[in-house]
Design a protein around this motif. Structure first.
Motif, mmCIF file in Angstrom:
data_model
loop_
_atom_site.group_PDB
_atom_site.id
_atom_site.type_symbol
_atom_site.label_atom_id
_atom_site.label_comp_id
_atom_site.label_asym_id
_atom_site.label_seq_id
_atom_site.Cartn_x
_atom_site.Cartn_y
_atom_site.Cartn_z
ATOM 1 N N ASP A 35 4.036 3.754 7.475
ATOM 2 C CA ASP A 35 4.541 2.479 6.973
ATOM 3 C C ASP A 35 4.574 1.437 8.084
ATOM 4 O O ASP A 35 4.212 0.271 7.877
ATOM 5 C CB ASP A 35 5.951 2.658 6.399
ATOM 6 N N LEU A 38 1.065 0.243 8.996
ATOM 7 C CA LEU A 38 0.541 -0.672 7.987
ATOM 8 C C LEU A 38 1.177 -2.054 8.071
ATOM 9 O O LEU A 38 0.729 -2.991 7.394
ATOM 10 C CB LEU A 38 0.753 -0.075 6.590
ATOM 11 N N THR A 39 2.214 -2.196 8.885
ATOM 12 C CA THR A 39 2.858 -3.487 9.108
ATOM 13 C C THR A 39 2.206 -4.249 10.257
ATOM 14 O O THR A 39 2.416 -5.452 10.406
ATOM 15 C CB THR A 39 4.358 -3.280 9.403
ATOM 16 N N HIS A 160 -2.492 -2.640 -2.264
ATOM 17 C CA HIS A 160 -2.271 -1.740 -1.140
ATOM 18 C C HIS A 160 -0.967 -2.137 -0.462
ATOM 19 O O HIS A 160 -0.530 -3.297 -0.533
ATOM 20 C CB HIS A 160 -3.443 -1.862 -0.161
ATOM 21 N N GLU A 161 -0.307 -1.192 0.210
ATOM 22 C CA GLU A 161 0.939 -1.484 0.898
ATOM 23 C C GLU A 161 0.790 -2.669 1.852
ATOM 24 O O GLU A 161 1.666 -3.543 1.923
ATOM 25 C CB GLU A 161 1.398 -0.238 1.676
ATOM 26 N N THR A 162 -0.295 -2.720 2.603
ATOM 27 C CA THR A 162 -0.495 -3.825 3.542
ATOM 28 C C THR A 162 -0.652 -5.151 2.811
ATOM 29 O O THR A 162 -0.113 -6.176 3.241
ATOM 30 C CB THR A 162 -1.730 -3.547 4.423
ATOM 31 N N LEU A 181 -5.484 -2.926 11.186
ATOM 32 C CA LEU A 181 -4.354 -2.270 11.823
ATOM 33 C C LEU A 181 -4.542 -2.263 13.342
ATOM 34 O O LEU A 181 -5.662 -2.365 13.840
ATOM 35 C CB LEU A 181 -4.215 -0.833 11.320
ATOM 36 N N HIS A 305 -3.035 7.183 9.016
ATOM 37 C CA HIS A 305 -2.877 5.767 9.350
ATOM 38 C C HIS A 305 -3.006 5.532 10.849
ATOM 39 O O HIS A 305 -3.474 4.466 11.272
ATOM 40 C CB HIS A 305 -1.547 5.263 8.807
ATOM 41 N N TRP A 326 -2.079 3.651 -0.687
ATOM 42 C CA TRP A 326 -2.007 4.215 0.660
ATOM 43 C C TRP A 326 -3.336 4.576 1.290
ATOM 44 O O TRP A 326 -3.363 5.229 2.328
ATOM 45 C CB TRP A 326 -1.102 5.454 0.634
ATOM 46 N N TRP A 329 -6.714 1.693 5.723
ATOM 47 C CA TRP A 329 -6.913 0.241 5.696
ATOM 48 C C TRP A 329 -7.839 -0.194 6.829
ATOM 49 O O TRP A 329 -7.612 0.118 7.986
ATOM 50 C CB TRP A 329 -5.573 -0.475 5.829
#
Length: 366
Positions: A35, A38-39, A160-162, A181, A305, A326, A329
């Motif tokens: 997580d 992905l930030t 997507h989370e991002t 990323l 990730h 997920w 990315w």
């Protein structure tokens, strides 16, 4: 709210209609490794929009190495959760946390961003303790909206989370495209790990493939016997060499079960192939080890990730997690997921074919 220091510009209005006066920005992300990684596109996008701003992140000590060395941050603040306070009384960890929060509160942040996939009351409570001028976050009801003055409404749907959390940057007048990323290995550590590799693994004409055999959730796990068969096929077809990664520890440990026994079985099965185990007792070691590889084969999870953040092409096994939400990315990838949503139903043929497609795509794109 505290007033702006002398000489700072007065509040203006962004294209999105939100007030804009962001010279000190804090991003809080307290949860899992993946997580947090992905930030990292948010860090870069904020830095590009506000090149002179002070941009910092508040994370926990467990996931902090995932963003160590990030070039888009001025500072990384971390605290130890009670469950991670190994070897010391929990109260000491809580005391250090209280001191850190007091330090951050005195820094008078203009804006705190809460990049979570929806409203998170604990993160919001933490942000409010720091008394920022503005809080940016998702809201799901009117009660939360009162505390989050720069609110973003609505769920991310099939994003997507991002992509979803990137919507939070609209109040900061930041728009796409979304960067990739960013994960930065420790150069000295990567060099040391490389120096320990056997010659047959360290050099060769074929790709150096990272095999990570562990997954936290049962339905995300691919059988170790299939990793063995896949490795043999990849070595025969591509002259592949291998780095072996796994979650360290005994499988019977009730708190932190590991896959030492599975790794030993796999190394025995592949004793005639160029393969080297990479011990990863620390997250920094996992990052540095994966940085050595050309590509990775592994299940959905934090390590996936990490590999994406390092720019590695990936073959990934998905079980009962959302591939839309997920998937890796920003890198070439081949994702395998069966209708049963059990990674154990993915065959060696499936994986070998996916690896072939990945190599073809990667060569074409490079």
């Amino acid at each position: 709210m505290p007033s702006a220091p002398s000489g700072w510009p007065s509040t203006s209005i962004s294209r999105s209609g939100f007030p804009m006066n962001f010279r000190k920005i804090l991003i809080i992300r307290r949860d899992n490794i993946g997580d947090l990684i992905l930030t990292t596109p948010l860090f870069e996008a904020i830095r590009q929009r506000y090149p002179e701003a002070y941009v910092a992140a508040l994370v926990n000590s467990y996931n902090a190495p995932a963003i160590a060395g990030n070039p888009h941050l001025d500072a990384i603040f971390s605290y130890t959760k009670g469950k991670h306070a190994a070897g010391e009384p929990v109260w000491q960890a809580y005391l250090r946390r209280a001191k850190l929060l007091w330090q951050l509160r005195r820094m008078h942040f203009d804006c705190i961003v809460l990049p979570n996939g929806g409203p998170v009351p604990r993160a919001l409570k933490l942000a409010r303790l720091l008394k920022p001028r503005h809080i940016v976050g998702f809201v799901g009801d009117r009660g939360r909206a009162a505390a989050v003055d720069l609110a973003v409404h609505g769920d991310g749907g099939k994003l997507h989370e991002t992509e979803d959390i990137f919507r939070l940057l609209a109040p900061l007048d930041v728009a796409g495209p979304i960067p990739g990323l960013t994960v930065v290995p420790e150069p000295d550590l990567a060099h040391r790990l490389h120096s320990r590799l056997p010659e047959a693994v360290a050099s060769g004409n074929g790709p150096l493939v990272a095999l990570h055999i562990s997954a936290r959730k049962e339905k995300q796990r691919w059988p170790v016997e299939r990793f063995a068969e896949l490795a043999k096929r990849l070595h025969e077809q591509y002259a592949a060499r291998f780095l072996l990664f796994w979650s360290p520890g005994d499988e019977n440990n009730p708190f932190h079960p590991g896959d030492d026994a599975k790794a030993a079985r796999l190394l025995t099965a592949l004793k005639d192939l160029p393969i080297a185990p990479v011990a990863t007792g620390q997250l920094s070691e996992l990052i540095a080890g994966l940085a050595l590889a050309d590509c990775a084969v592994l299940s959905d999870g934090g390590a996936m990730h990490v590999a994406a953040g390092l720019g590695k092409p990936i073959v990934c096994f998905f079980g009962n997690s959302s591939a839309e939400r997920w998937h890796p990315w920003g890198v070439p990838y081949e994702l395998l997921q069966k209708p049963s949503r059990d990674a154990g139903d993915i065959s060696v043929v499936d994986a070998a074919d996916a690896f072939g497609r990945l190599m073809t795509r990667y060569l074409q794109e490079t």
